[in-house]
Design an enzyme around this catalytic site. Structure first.
Site, PDB file in Angstrom:
ATOM      1  N   ALA A  66       1.008  -1.207   0.225  1.00  0.00           N
ATOM      2  CA  ALA A  66       0.068   0.035  -0.013  1.00  0.00           C
ATOM      3  C   ALA A  66       0.805   1.201   0.066  1.00  0.00           C
ATOM      4  O   ALA A  66       2.100   1.307   0.240  1.00  0.00           O
ATOM      5  CB  ALA A  66      -0.979  -0.115   1.358  1.00  0.00           C
ATOM      6  N   GLY A 112      -0.382  -5.311   0.749  1.00  0.00           N
ATOM      7  CA  GLY A 112      -1.660  -5.402  -0.121  1.00  0.00           C
ATOM      8  C   GLY A 112      -1.476  -5.882  -1.374  1.00  0.00           C
ATOM      9  O   GLY A 112      -2.481  -6.561  -1.835  1.00  0.00           O
ATOM     10  N   GLU A 115      -1.914  -9.576  -0.795  1.00  0.00           N
ATOM     11  CA  GLU A 115      -3.321  -9.744  -0.320  1.00  0.00           C
ATOM     12  C   GLU A 115      -4.364  -9.911  -1.777  1.00  0.00           C
ATOM     13  O   GLU A 115      -4.912 -10.436  -2.134  1.00  0.00           O
ATOM     14  CB  GLU A 115      -3.804  -8.768   0.415  1.00  0.00           C
ATOM     15  CG  GLU A 115      -3.324  -9.299   1.880  1.00  0.00           C
ATOM     16  CD  GLU A 115      -3.590  -7.956   3.002  1.00  0.00           C
ATOM     17  OE1 GLU A 115      -4.024  -8.274   3.865  1.00  0.00           O
ATOM     18  OE2 GLU A 115      -3.012  -6.725   2.623  1.00  0.00           O
ATOM     19  N   GLU A 135       3.410  -6.357   6.871  1.00  0.00           N
ATOM     20  CA  GLU A 135       3.049  -5.274   7.710  1.00  0.00           C
ATOM     21  C   GLU A 135       3.663  -4.968   9.163  1.00  0.00           C
ATOM     22  O   GLU A 135       3.365  -3.976   9.695  1.00  0.00           O
ATOM     23  CB  GLU A 135       1.355  -5.633   7.839  1.00  0.00           C
ATOM     24  CG  GLU A 135       0.724  -5.236   6.445  1.00  0.00           C
ATOM     25  CD  GLU A 135       0.736  -6.531   5.340  1.00  0.00           C
ATOM     26  OE1 GLU A 135       0.110  -6.289   4.551  1.00  0.00           O
ATOM     27  OE2 GLU A 135       1.409  -7.620   5.803  1.00  0.00           O
TER      28      GLU A 135
END
Length: 259
Positions: A66, A112, A115, A135
């Site tokens: 992200a 992300g 994911e 993360e």
């Protein structure tokens, strides 16, 4: 439809969606998330689209996480809203798409980005691909389904290790763990995915939709995702999250204090 951060091409009833922020290694920001939601709606609604491929621009990165610069001003409730919006409008919609959506992972799939790949129905990776859920290095946890989808694919123990260490694994490791179905050269990646989807196009579309529904609903509830979203939001009230994000932006090691 024209997009700021995506390139789209319809080829033989397959929509190729390319996240196009090469200067940021195709990192997810609010614009990318919004536009991914819109393009997935197009996959659902456009009868000429029978399947989709999600990939990243260039040969270095699929999606390198992200955009951390957007995190620093968020509090707990805003962090939770960020995760819930992305889950409902992008990641869950990809997973639940009645048409096959495949990730062509052409480089870094971090945070992300990992994911996003996990939300797709399956993954084909280039031999230079790297996967990680890092993360914890930012004082947060995966917020887009990582703790749930990764467990389903690799099992509890391996998911615990990958998420708690944030370690990066190679494409070959990802295939061994069951994250990637196949590893091919960068030059073969898109054509390999196209060929698989063309084979799927020869099957009964309603049957394919039911296959997706049944596999997705195997011992699968929303409770885990809701719990993850709540815990993701809670991270944004911690000093460690602010320190992790600031250190990332300043290109230094974070000094976490557990508060």
């Amino acid at each position: 439809m024209a997009y700021q951060t995506l390139l789209t091409t319809l080829e033989n009833n397959t929509l190729i969606i390319t996240i196009n922020r090469p200067e940021k290694l195709n990192a997810l920001n609010s614009t990318v998330i919004h536009e991914l939601g819109k393009v997935i709606d197009e996959v659902y609604e456009n009868a000429s689209i029978k399947s989709a491929i999600i990939t990243g621009s260039g040969e270095k990165s699929f999606v390198a996480g992200a955009d951390i610069t957007e995190f620093l001003q968020l509090d707990s409730s805003q962090g939770e809203a960020l995760a819930r919006n992305a889950q409902q409008n992008v990641f869950d919609k990809i997973e639940s798409s009645p048409k096959p959506i495949v990730a062509a992972v052409n480089g870094f799939a971090l945070g992300g980005g990992c994911e996003l790949a996990l939300a797709c129905h399956f993954i084909i990776a280039s031999d230079n691909a790297k996967f990680a859920q890092p993360e914890v290095n930012l004082g947060i946890i995966p917020g887009y389904g990582g703790t749930q989808r990764l467990v389903q694919i690799v099992g509890k123990g391996r998911a615990m290790q990958l998420v708690m260490t944030g370690e990066m694994i190679t494409a070959q490791d990802a295939m061994q763990y069951g994250i990637a179905n196949k590893v091919v050269s960068q030059s073969e990646l898109l054509q390999t995915v196209k060929d698989i989807l063309q084979l799927i196009h020869t099957k009964a579309p309603l049957a394919i939709t039911k296959v997706i529904e049944c596999i997705n609903n195997f011992d699968h509830t929303q409770q885990g995702y809701d719990f993850e979203i709540k815990k993701f939001g809670e991270c944004f009230s911690t000093e460690d999250m602010k320190e992790g994000a600031t250190a990332f932006i300043e290109k230094r090691k974070p000094n976490f204090k557990g508060n």
